[in-house]
Design an enzyme around this catalytic site. Structure first.
Site, PDB file in Angstrom:
ATOM      1  N   LYS A  51      -5.340  -8.711   2.413  1.00 23.28           N
ATOM      2  CA  LYS A  51      -4.714  -8.454   3.719  1.00 23.28           C
ATOM      3  C   LYS A  51      -5.347  -7.240   4.392  1.00 23.28           C
ATOM      4  O   LYS A  51      -5.617  -7.256   5.594  1.00 23.28           O
ATOM      5  CB  LYS A  51      -3.210  -8.247   3.562  1.00 23.28           C
ATOM      6  CG  LYS A  51      -2.461  -9.507   3.193  1.00 23.28           C
ATOM      7  CD  LYS A  51      -0.981  -9.206   2.990  1.00 23.28           C
ATOM      8  CE  LYS A  51      -0.220 -10.441   2.555  1.00 23.28           C
ATOM      9  NZ  LYS A  51       1.206 -10.149   2.309  1.00 23.28           N
ATOM     10  N   ALA A  69       0.899  -5.097   1.806  1.00 29.38           N
ATOM     11  CA  ALA A  69       1.562  -5.290   0.517  1.00 29.38           C
ATOM     12  C   ALA A  69       1.783  -6.777   0.275  1.00 29.38           C
ATOM     13  O   ALA A  69       1.849  -7.568   1.219  1.00 29.38           O
ATOM     14  CB  ALA A  69       2.900  -4.548   0.497  1.00 29.38           C
ATOM     15  N   ASP A  70       1.906  -7.105  -0.989  1.00 26.25           N
ATOM     16  CA  ASP A  70       2.255  -8.462  -1.359  1.00 26.25           C
ATOM     17  C   ASP A  70       3.078  -8.410  -2.644  1.00 26.25           C
ATOM     18  O   ASP A  70       2.803  -7.602  -3.530  1.00 26.25           O
ATOM     19  CB  ASP A  70       1.020  -9.332  -1.571  1.00 26.25           C
ATOM     20  CG  ASP A  70       1.357 -10.800  -1.383  1.00 26.25           C
ATOM     21  OD1 ASP A  70       1.144 -11.315  -0.273  1.00 26.25           O
ATOM     22  OD2 ASP A  70       1.869 -11.429  -2.331  1.00 26.25           O
ATOM     23  N   THR A  71       4.090  -9.256  -2.701  1.00 28.40           N
ATOM     24  CA  THR A  71       4.975  -9.307  -3.855  1.00 28.40           C
ATOM     25  C   THR A  71       4.910 -10.691  -4.477  1.00 28.40           C
ATOM     26  O   THR A  71       4.954 -11.697  -3.764  1.00 28.40           O
ATOM     27  CB  THR A  71       6.430  -8.991  -3.436  1.00 28.40           C
ATOM     28  OG1 THR A  71       6.460  -7.687  -2.839  1.00 28.40           O
ATOM     29  CG2 THR A  71       7.377  -9.031  -4.611  1.00 28.40           C
ATOM     30  N   GLY A 106       1.860  -5.333  -4.965  1.00 24.27           N
ATOM     31  CA  GLY A 106       0.606  -4.613  -4.738  1.00 24.27           C
ATOM     32  C   GLY A 106       0.668  -3.964  -3.377  1.00 24.27           C
ATOM     33  O   GLY A 106       1.145  -4.575  -2.407  1.00 24.27           O
TER      34      GLY A 106
END
Length: 191
Positions: A51, A69-71, A106
């Site tokens: 991203k 961010a990524d979950t 992250g």
């Protein structure tokens, strides 16, 4: 300082706003493809980096920090993202029922001269959920924009989660304390 948040998540935006900084939403269009050989603990970080790389960093001003961010939710070594509809949401919750799973978020923070990537881990244990509880939650809360098909801050979290080990806010989509410390230490944020 101003945070440029590349996220459509209203929860993540609210969490970032707690830092007391100006927050602007920026649009980043990327294809989220995960290398299947990547260890599950690295998937969320890789997606956050993807991203960040989708934003033209030359546009960043000296007082701006891009936050991506990524979950992901991991159960039985299987990575779960967001469900694609009701049936998949129900199936995801059935697979989490009665088990401990891991939530990884992250986070990539980027300024014109710095780039920091880290991943936070939280272990979450669900009690055994009944079919009725799962159906009620999915039909009432429609958790289609949430990794693992649930929001810890919603009804299912209140009645279904026995315990967590780690950062509660990480499960919501942003490890707030860790992110704040990185902003202070790496980007000289002073609040």
């Amino acid at each position: 300082m101003k945070i440029l948040l590349a996220s459509k998540s209203p929860r993540r935006r609210k969490l970032v706003e707690t830092f007391g900084l100006e927050v602007a939403i920026v649009d980043v269009e990327v294809v989220e493809v995960v290398d299947p050989s990547l260890p599950v603990a690295e998937v969320a970080g890789a997606l956050a980096r993807t991203k960040a790389d989708g934003y033209d960093s030359s546009l960043l001003k000296p007082d701006e920090i891009l936050l991506t961010a990524d979950t992901v939710v991991v159960v039985d070594e299987r990575v779960m993202g967001k469900p694609h509809g009701r049936d998949q949401a129900v199936a995801m919750l059935h697979s989490l029922s009665g088990k401990t799973h891991t939530v990884y978020t992250g986070v990539c923070l980027r300024s014109p001269d710095r780039d920091v990537l880290f991943t936070e881990r939280t272990d979450v244990h669900f009690k055994t959920l009944s079919d009725g509880e799962i159906i009620h939650y999915v039909d009432t809360f429609k958790p289609f924009d949430k990794a693992g098909a649930y929001g810890i801050q919603e009804w299912i979290g209140m009645i279904g989660i026995d315990r967590i080990e780690g950062d509660f806010y990480n499960v919501m989509g942003l490890p707030v304390a860790h992110t704040y410390q990185v902003l202070c230490n790496m980007f000289n944020l002073i609040v």
